[in-house]
Design an enzyme around this catalytic site. Sequence first.
Site, PDB file in Angstrom:
ATOM      1  CD  GLU A   1      97.252  31.305  56.452  1.00 43.60           C
ATOM      2  OE1 GLU A   1      97.358  32.026  57.469  1.00 43.60           O
ATOM      3  OE2 GLU A   1      96.230  31.263  55.740  1.00 43.60           O
TER       4      GLU A   1
ATOM      5  CE  LYS B   1      92.551  30.962  55.663  1.00 43.88           C
ATOM      6  NZ  LYS B   1      93.625  31.981  55.715  1.00 43.88           N
TER       7      LYS B   1
ATOM      8  CB  CYS C   1      94.940  30.962  59.227  1.00 44.02           C
ATOM      9  SG  CYS C   1      95.136  32.478  60.198  1.00 44.02           S
TER      10      CYS C   1
HETATM   11  N1  LIG Z   1      95.520  34.121  57.636  1.00 45.25           N
HETATM   12  C1  LIG Z   1      94.347  34.367  58.183  1.00 45.25           C
HETATM   13  O1  LIG Z   1      93.362  33.734  57.882  1.00 45.25           O
HETATM   14  N2  LIG Z   1      94.340  35.379  59.094  1.00 45.25           N
HETATM   15  C2  LIG Z   1      93.162  35.963  59.579  1.00 45.25           C
HETATM   16  C3  LIG Z   1      93.344  36.591  60.885  1.00 45.25           C
HETATM   17  C4  LIG Z   1      93.037  35.699  62.033  1.00 45.25           C
HETATM   18  O2  LIG Z   1      92.366  34.702  61.862  1.00 45.25           O
HETATM   19  O3  LIG Z   1      93.439  36.022  63.146  1.00 45.25           O
END
Ligand SMILES: NC(=O)NCCC(=O)O
Length: 384
Positions: free
Chosen positions: A118, A195, A232
């Site tokens: 990401e 996203k 993510c």
């Molecule tokens: N980049 C992101 O969405 N991180 C959030 C933390 C997670 O989902 O563990």
Amino acid sequence: MSSQQQFESVEKILSKLPPEDHQQIRNVLYGTHTTQLHLPDAETKARDYDLELVSCRFDSAQEQLRAPRVVRVGIFQNKLPLPPNSPIKDQRNALFKLAEKAIDTAATGGVNVFCLQEAWNMPFAFCTREKYPWCEYAESAEDGPTTAFLKELARRYNMVIISPILERDDVHGHTIWNTAVVIDNYGDYLGKHRKNHIPRVGDFNESTYYVEGNTGHPVFQTEFGKIGVNICYGRHHPLNWLMFGVNGAEIVFNPSATVGTLSEPLWGIEARNAAIANSYFTCAINRVGTEVFETEFTSGDGKPAHKDFGYFYGASYIAAPDGSRSTGLSRTRTGLLIAELDLNLCRQIRDHWNFQMTQRLDMYAESLSKAIKPDFVPQIIHKN
Ligand SMILES: NC(=O)NCCC(=O)O
């Protein structure tokens, strides 16, 4: 905490067990149907480039009517090559050089579809809440410098490349999105996914920078299968995974950035469970290392201000629809995981478990359409 102070991997610790115990524990924890690939040339390249290389082959049944549809997938996790506050052009160029090494190694290992982590072309700076210089990393998904750079590599290596970036949409008021760009194996822009679920937890202050995606759950038809990208935080949302399956995905990539104190116990479960529930392959990718920023920030939890997010623990892995999974990349090194998989396994597992026939989408669609109404009354039975 530096990479040196971190333990290397769960697998490394398990491998200290007596061999018979180790095999039995591995079979239970990882599933039984994986072997390593023989990739001597890719191994040499990975050593020269100082990349960790892990490989895996997932088993499938030989069918009578359909030829196997074997593809090789490469996923890449990396540390920042330069400190986070380095000039943008230097940081980006150093990351481009690193990605080129990884893609070159992947090509040597026969990879057809390659995915980066990401926001791969920048520090994960959203913890800072500072707009500048970080917003300057945002660029056009269609023809920004990162897409132009990867188009050339995709063409050179006949490889589909998935490039998760910070996108700036000039046409719509310079809005910023967290976007995965899909470039096909001819080096042409195929499409993008934005996203869907933006975190509101810990120092993941991403909602300061961009909003929830408006691209739905696209599945990209490539020469190497139908692929989706669940970026993510979307991995915590089973319906997000579900919709890529409903749209026909055979492989869903989950480019991520997450830290140990927040999510490590969930990491090995979520993408793997999605592979099982949706009868497709999933590829979970996390970044590596600690990114220390110049200006300190607080987490709004009464604790002292600090300059880093915590430790990005890598441990990227691939899971198959039968529930088996690959060995993970380490928690400490920049590395490439190459997996060979037969897309026919998706239908074989559908026929075996029948989850798509037992899942009752109609019932849930009706129940959910009621649950989102303001006058919804939860279905609770009370004693009279
Ligand atoms: N980049 C992101 O969405 N991180 C959030 C933390 C997670 O989902 O563990």
